[in-house]
Design a protein around this motif. Structure first.
Motif, PDB file in Angstrom:
ATOM      1  N   THR A   1       0.829  -1.192   0.000  1.00 27.98           N
ATOM      2  CA  THR A   1      -0.233   0.060   0.024  1.00 27.98           C
ATOM      3  C   THR A   1       0.835   1.286   0.157  1.00 27.98           C
ATOM      4  OG1 THR A   1      -1.408  -1.174   1.555  1.00 27.98           O
ATOM      5  CG2 THR A   1      -1.833   1.222   1.156  1.00 27.98           C
ATOM      6  N   PRO A   2       0.656   2.244  -1.000  1.00 27.50           N
ATOM      7  CA  PRO A   2       1.512   3.241  -0.859  1.00 27.50           C
ATOM      8  C   PRO A   2       1.279   4.168   0.319  1.00 27.50           C
ATOM      9  CG  PRO A   2       0.177   3.309  -2.880  1.00 27.50           C
ATOM     10  CD  PRO A   2      -0.102   2.232  -2.010  1.00 27.50           C
ATOM     11  N   ALA A   3       2.646   4.906   0.803  1.00 26.68           N
ATOM     12  CA  ALA A   3       2.276   5.603   2.231  1.00 26.68           C
ATOM     13  C   ALA A   3       1.776   6.787   2.159  1.00 26.68           C
ATOM     14  CB  ALA A   3       3.731   5.358   2.529  1.00 26.68           C
ATOM     15  N   SER A   4       1.753   7.294   0.768  1.00 30.07           N
ATOM     16  CA  SER A   4       1.170   8.534   0.459  1.00 30.07           C
ATOM     17  C   SER A   4       0.263   8.766  -0.663  1.00 30.07           C
ATOM     18  CB  SER A   4       2.296   9.543   0.110  1.00 30.07           C
ATOM     19  OG  SER A   4       1.947  10.870  -0.367  1.00 30.07           O
ATOM     20  N   ASP A   5      -0.925   9.164  -0.454  1.00 29.98           N
ATOM     21  CA  ASP A   5      -1.728   9.319  -1.416  1.00 29.98           C
ATOM     22  C   ASP A   5      -1.183  10.309  -2.650  1.00 29.98           C
ATOM     23  OD1 ASP A   5      -3.751   7.764  -0.373  1.00 29.98           O
ATOM     24  OD2 ASP A   5      -4.735   9.404   0.826  1.00 29.98           O
ATOM     25  N   LEU A   6      -0.360  11.088  -2.638  1.00 29.86           N
ATOM     26  CA  LEU A   6       0.261  11.697  -3.441  1.00 29.86           C
ATOM     27  C   LEU A   6       1.238  11.038  -4.313  1.00 29.86           C
ATOM     28  CD1 LEU A   6       1.116  15.016  -1.342  1.00 29.86           C
ATOM     29  CD2 LEU A   6      -0.916  14.447  -2.872  1.00 29.86           C
ATOM     30  N   LEU A   7       1.921  10.265  -3.778  1.00 27.21           N
ATOM     31  CA  LEU A   7       2.896   9.348  -4.626  1.00 27.21           C
ATOM     32  C   LEU A   7       2.312   7.734  -4.781  1.00 27.21           C
ATOM     33  CD1 LEU A   7       5.575   9.349  -6.058  1.00 27.21           C
ATOM     34  CD2 LEU A   7       6.661   8.835  -3.794  1.00 27.21           C
ATOM     35  N   LYS A   8       1.595   7.767  -5.856  1.00 27.57           N
ATOM     36  CA  LYS A   8       0.795   6.225  -6.210  1.00 27.57           C
ATOM     37  C   LYS A   8       1.464   5.744  -7.384  1.00 27.57           C
ATOM     38  CE  LYS A   8      -3.470   7.300  -4.266  1.00 27.57           C
ATOM     39  NZ  LYS A   8      -5.065   7.476  -4.708  1.00 27.57           N
TER      40      LYS A   8
ATOM     41  N   LYS B   1       1.871   4.182 -11.285  1.00 29.76           N
ATOM     42  CA  LYS B   1       1.129   4.389 -12.430  1.00 29.76           C
ATOM     43  C   LYS B   1      -0.042   3.501 -12.694  1.00 29.76           C
ATOM     44  CE  LYS B   1       5.058   3.993 -14.377  1.00 29.76           C
ATOM     45  NZ  LYS B   1       6.456   3.706 -15.182  1.00 29.76           N
ATOM     46  N   ALA B   2      -0.789   3.757 -13.501  1.00 30.30           N
ATOM     47  CA  ALA B   2      -2.132   3.299 -13.803  1.00 30.30           C
ATOM     48  C   ALA B   2      -1.212   1.864 -14.464  1.00 30.30           C
ATOM     49  CB  ALA B   2      -2.777   3.939 -14.845  1.00 30.30           C
ATOM     50  N   GLY B   3      -1.937   0.785 -14.023  1.00 30.81           N
ATOM     51  CA  GLY B   3      -1.609  -0.663 -14.535  1.00 30.81           C
ATOM     52  C   GLY B   3      -0.461  -1.136 -13.835  1.00 30.81           C
ATOM     53  N   ALA B   4       0.150  -0.511 -12.771  1.00 34.75           N
ATOM     54  CA  ALA B   4       1.250  -0.966 -11.877  1.00 34.75           C
ATOM     55  C   ALA B   4       0.918  -1.017 -10.328  1.00 34.75           C
ATOM     56  CB  ALA B   4       2.374  -0.161 -12.038  1.00 34.75           C
ATOM     57  N   LYS B   5       1.711  -2.054  -9.710  1.00 30.88           N
ATOM     58  CA  LYS B   5       1.502  -2.190  -8.255  1.00 30.88           C
ATOM     59  C   LYS B   5       2.808  -1.832  -7.694  1.00 30.88           C
ATOM     60  CE  LYS B   5       2.178  -6.988  -8.441  1.00 30.88           C
ATOM     61  NZ  LYS B   5       1.551  -8.240  -8.207  1.00 30.88           N
ATOM     62  N   LEU B   6       2.853  -1.709  -6.227  1.00 31.80           N
ATOM     63  CA  LEU B   6       4.041  -1.777  -5.283  1.00 31.80           C
ATOM     64  C   LEU B   6       4.370  -3.029  -4.897  1.00 31.80           C
ATOM     65  CD1 LEU B   6       3.544   1.856  -3.793  1.00 31.80           C
ATOM     66  CD2 LEU B   6       4.891   1.112  -6.023  1.00 31.80           C
ATOM     67  N   VAL B   7       5.572  -3.559  -4.903  1.00 28.75           N
ATOM     68  CA  VAL B   7       6.089  -4.639  -4.204  1.00 28.75           C
ATOM     69  C   VAL B   7       7.275  -4.332  -3.332  1.00 28.75           C
ATOM     70  CG1 VAL B   7       7.259  -6.938  -4.442  1.00 28.75           C
ATOM     71  CG2 VAL B   7       5.315  -6.056  -6.127  1.00 28.75           C
ATOM     72  N   ALA B   8       7.018  -4.757  -2.064  1.00 32.18           N
ATOM     73  CA  ALA B   8       8.158  -4.335  -1.202  1.00 32.18           C
ATOM     74  C   ALA B   8       8.968  -5.613  -0.388  1.00 32.18           C
ATOM     75  CB  ALA B   8       7.489  -3.572   0.101  1.00 32.18           C
ATOM     76  N   VAL B   9      10.094  -5.349  -0.582  1.00 36.36           N
ATOM     77  CA  VAL B   9      11.072  -6.593   0.423  1.00 36.36           C
ATOM     78  C   VAL B   9      11.698  -6.018   1.430  1.00 36.36           C
ATOM     79  CG1 VAL B   9      12.838  -8.323  -0.158  1.00 36.36           C
ATOM     80  CG2 VAL B   9      11.361  -7.577  -2.199  1.00 36.36           C
TER      81      VAL B   9
ATOM     82  N   ARG C   1      14.147  -2.172 -11.179  1.00 36.51           N
ATOM     83  CA  ARG C   1      14.955  -1.350 -10.271  1.00 36.51           C
ATOM     84  C   ARG C   1      14.012  -0.923  -9.063  1.00 36.51           C
ATOM     85  NH1 ARG C   1      19.397   0.668 -10.403  1.00 36.51           N
ATOM     86  NH2 ARG C   1      20.891   0.312 -12.256  1.00 36.51           N
ATOM     87  N   SER C   2      14.637  -0.671  -8.048  1.00 34.00           N
ATOM     88  CA  SER C   2      13.712   0.038  -6.986  1.00 34.00           C
ATOM     89  C   SER C   2      13.306   1.325  -7.041  1.00 34.00           C
ATOM     90  CB  SER C   2      14.700   0.003  -5.725  1.00 34.00           C
ATOM     91  OG  SER C   2      15.709   0.811  -6.098  1.00 34.00           O
ATOM     92  N   SER C   3      12.171   1.560  -6.536  1.00 37.67           N
ATOM     93  CA  SER C   3      11.582   3.033  -6.780  1.00 37.67           C
ATOM     94  C   SER C   3      11.684   3.881  -5.408  1.00 37.67           C
ATOM     95  CB  SER C   3      10.129   2.791  -7.220  1.00 37.67           C
ATOM     96  OG  SER C   3       9.396   2.293  -5.896  1.00 37.67           O
ATOM     97  N   VAL C   4      11.102   5.055  -5.418  1.00 36.77           N
ATOM     98  CA  VAL C   4      11.354   5.900  -4.537  1.00 36.77           C
ATOM     99  C   VAL C   4      10.034   5.952  -3.633  1.00 36.77           C
ATOM    100  CG1 VAL C   4      12.862   7.538  -5.615  1.00 36.77           C
ATOM    101  CG2 VAL C   4      10.204   7.899  -5.848  1.00 36.77           C
ATOM    102  N   HIS C   5       9.131   4.941  -3.917  1.00 38.30           N
ATOM    103  CA  HIS C   5       7.789   4.779  -3.122  1.00 38.30           C
ATOM    104  C   HIS C   5       8.400   4.409  -1.620  1.00 38.30           C
ATOM    105  CE1 HIS C   5       6.374   4.767  -7.229  1.00 38.30           C
ATOM    106  NE2 HIS C   5       5.186   5.379  -6.817  1.00 38.30           N
ATOM    107  N   GLY C   6       7.283   5.077  -0.991  1.00 40.92           N
ATOM    108  CA  GLY C   6       7.160   4.306   0.581  1.00 40.92           C
ATOM    109  C   GLY C   6       5.935   3.622   0.485  1.00 40.92           C
TER     110      GLY C   6
END
Length: 120
Positions: free
Chosen positions: A13-20, A22-30, A61-66
């Protein structure tokens, strides 16, 4: 450096509603734990050497998302000899991507260390 993969969050789940993602993508965290087993101080951004590989062999590659599931490294980490740090490394991947492997490469300034872990 000793590296332990603690947890995979396949739909983070994105930590911020401002940094989500892109459409058609999801976040994976390790989540990983880094333990400095050398005598030198480690100072780098752990996400720089991190890659996620899906079941199709595509790497990301890793992203800047929290993410809400855990604290990230916050960009960089300074780890004294014998000390440890734990954090999430986040990747933005296509919705249908299924995580299969996590790769981590570390250049300590003296020797390059690499590892690969199967994710389940």
């Amino acid at each position: 450096m000793s590296v332990t993969v603690n947890q995979l969050v396949a739909a983070a789940t994105p930590a911020s509603d401002l940094l989500k993602p892109k459409a058609g993508a999801k976040l994976v965290a390790v989540q990983v734990t880094l333990v400095n087993t050398s005598q030198a101080v480690y100072g780098d951004a752990p996400s720089n050497g991190a890659w996620l590989i899906d079941t199709q062999g595509q790497q990301y590659r890793s992203s800047v998302h929290g993410v809400r599931e855990g604290q990230s490294f916050g960009g960089s980490a300074t780890i004294n000899a014998g000390d440890s740090r734990k954090g999430m490394i986040v990747f933005e991947v296509p919705e249908g991507a299924v995580p299969a492997k996590f790769q981590f490469a570390l250049d300590s300034g003296y020797a390059e260390q690499k590892g690969e872990w199967a994710l389940s």
